[in-house]
Design a protein around this motif. Structure first.
Motif, mmCIF file in Angstrom:
data_model
loop_
_atom_site.group_PDB
_atom_site.id
_atom_site.type_symbol
_atom_site.label_atom_id
_atom_site.label_comp_id
_atom_site.label_asym_id
_atom_site.label_seq_id
_atom_site.Cartn_x
_atom_site.Cartn_y
_atom_site.Cartn_z
ATOM 1 N N VAL A 161 95.969 23.277 21.496
ATOM 2 C CA VAL A 161 94.196 22.643 22.002
ATOM 3 C C VAL A 161 94.111 24.631 22.689
ATOM 4 O O VAL A 161 94.391 25.721 22.318
ATOM 5 C CB VAL A 161 94.857 22.301 23.478
ATOM 6 N N VAL A 162 92.209 24.384 22.142
ATOM 7 C CA VAL A 162 91.294 25.097 21.743
ATOM 8 C C VAL A 162 90.418 25.305 22.878
ATOM 9 O O VAL A 162 90.372 24.738 23.478
ATOM 10 C CB VAL A 162 91.250 25.297 20.513
ATOM 11 N N PRO A 163 90.751 26.667 24.114
ATOM 12 C CA PRO A 163 89.770 26.040 25.040
ATOM 13 C C PRO A 163 88.420 26.863 25.033
ATOM 14 O O PRO A 163 87.933 26.880 23.894
ATOM 15 C CB PRO A 163 90.112 27.724 25.448
ATOM 16 N N ASP A 182 93.731 27.092 11.163
ATOM 17 C CA ASP A 182 92.940 25.215 12.242
ATOM 18 C C ASP A 182 92.709 26.453 13.893
ATOM 19 O O ASP A 182 91.759 25.619 13.869
ATOM 20 C CB ASP A 182 94.433 24.641 12.624
ATOM 21 N N GLU A 183 93.621 26.548 14.148
ATOM 22 C CA GLU A 183 93.043 28.182 15.354
ATOM 23 C C GLU A 183 91.992 28.608 14.784
ATOM 24 O O GLU A 183 90.817 28.348 15.796
ATOM 25 C CB GLU A 183 94.100 28.970 16.073
ATOM 26 N N ARG A 184 91.289 29.197 14.056
ATOM 27 C CA ARG A 184 90.514 29.824 13.639
ATOM 28 C C ARG A 184 88.649 28.584 13.571
ATOM 29 O O ARG A 184 87.734 28.776 13.915
ATOM 30 C CB ARG A 184 89.972 30.588 12.330
ATOM 31 N N ASN A 225 84.358 24.801 18.615
ATOM 32 C CA ASN A 225 84.340 24.930 20.003
ATOM 33 C C ASN A 225 82.692 25.620 20.475
ATOM 34 O O ASN A 225 81.922 25.251 21.387
ATOM 35 C CB ASN A 225 85.078 25.349 21.077
ATOM 36 N N GLU A 226 82.665 26.919 19.881
ATOM 37 C CA GLU A 226 81.410 27.700 19.760
ATOM 38 C C GLU A 226 80.748 26.967 19.642
ATOM 39 O O GLU A 226 79.138 26.685 20.455
ATOM 40 C CB GLU A 226 81.680 29.133 18.977
#
Length: 151
Positions: A109-111, A136-138, A144-145
């Motif tokens: 989960v990434v905000p 994956d996180e990056r 999201n950006e």
């Protein structure tokens, strides 16, 4: 397909001004689920007005009963409070996990921030144990950006 190659496709979808925001987000979810083999459920949750809860937005994957998640509950609810990425290599090892499917083994989960405020998140479930990497996180932070720019 590499994350770098996917960025162009994500950008193309998000630039489709003839589609609603929800339609574009659904297309992004579909793209990610289809192109990344270990992304089995892909969706967005957004802060539900002025309530301390998240509301399910566009998603692809198995249906879920978790359309409203209180802040602090489950992985998504914890991210709403912490404002930090949360990578769960083994969901069974988490005390505060909301099970969506018996098949889910891992979650990331990434905000999603707009003007510095946490307004939602992208949530990925995987039926593969421990598949998520820093890459994956990056990539999801980048997604999201881009999403924040159309909200």
């Amino acid at each position: 397909m590499s994350f770098e190659n996917l960025k162009g496709e994500v950008s193309t979808i998000l630039e489709k001004e003839g589609l609603s925001v929800d339609e574009r987000l659904l297309q992004v979810c579909t793209l990610l689920k289809e192109k990344i083999s270990y992304y089995n459920w892909v969706g967005f949750y957004f802060v539900n007005g002025d309530k301390d809860e998240l509301k399910l937005g566009p998603y692809v994957g198995a249906p879920t009963d978790h359309t409203i998640i209180p802040f602090g509950k489950g992985i998504c609810g914890q991210v709403a409070v912490s404002n930090q990425n949360f990578v769960v290599p083994d969901v069974r090892a988490q005390d505060n996990y909301i099970a969506c499917s018996i098949d889910v083994k891992a979650e990331i989960v990434v905000p999603l921030f707009k003007d510095g405020k946490n307004i939602g998140q992208i949530d990925i479930d995987s039926n593969t144990p421990d598949p998520f990497t820093e890459e994956d996180e990056r990539f999801l932070e980048w997604v999201n950006e881009q999403v924040a720019e159309i909200l």
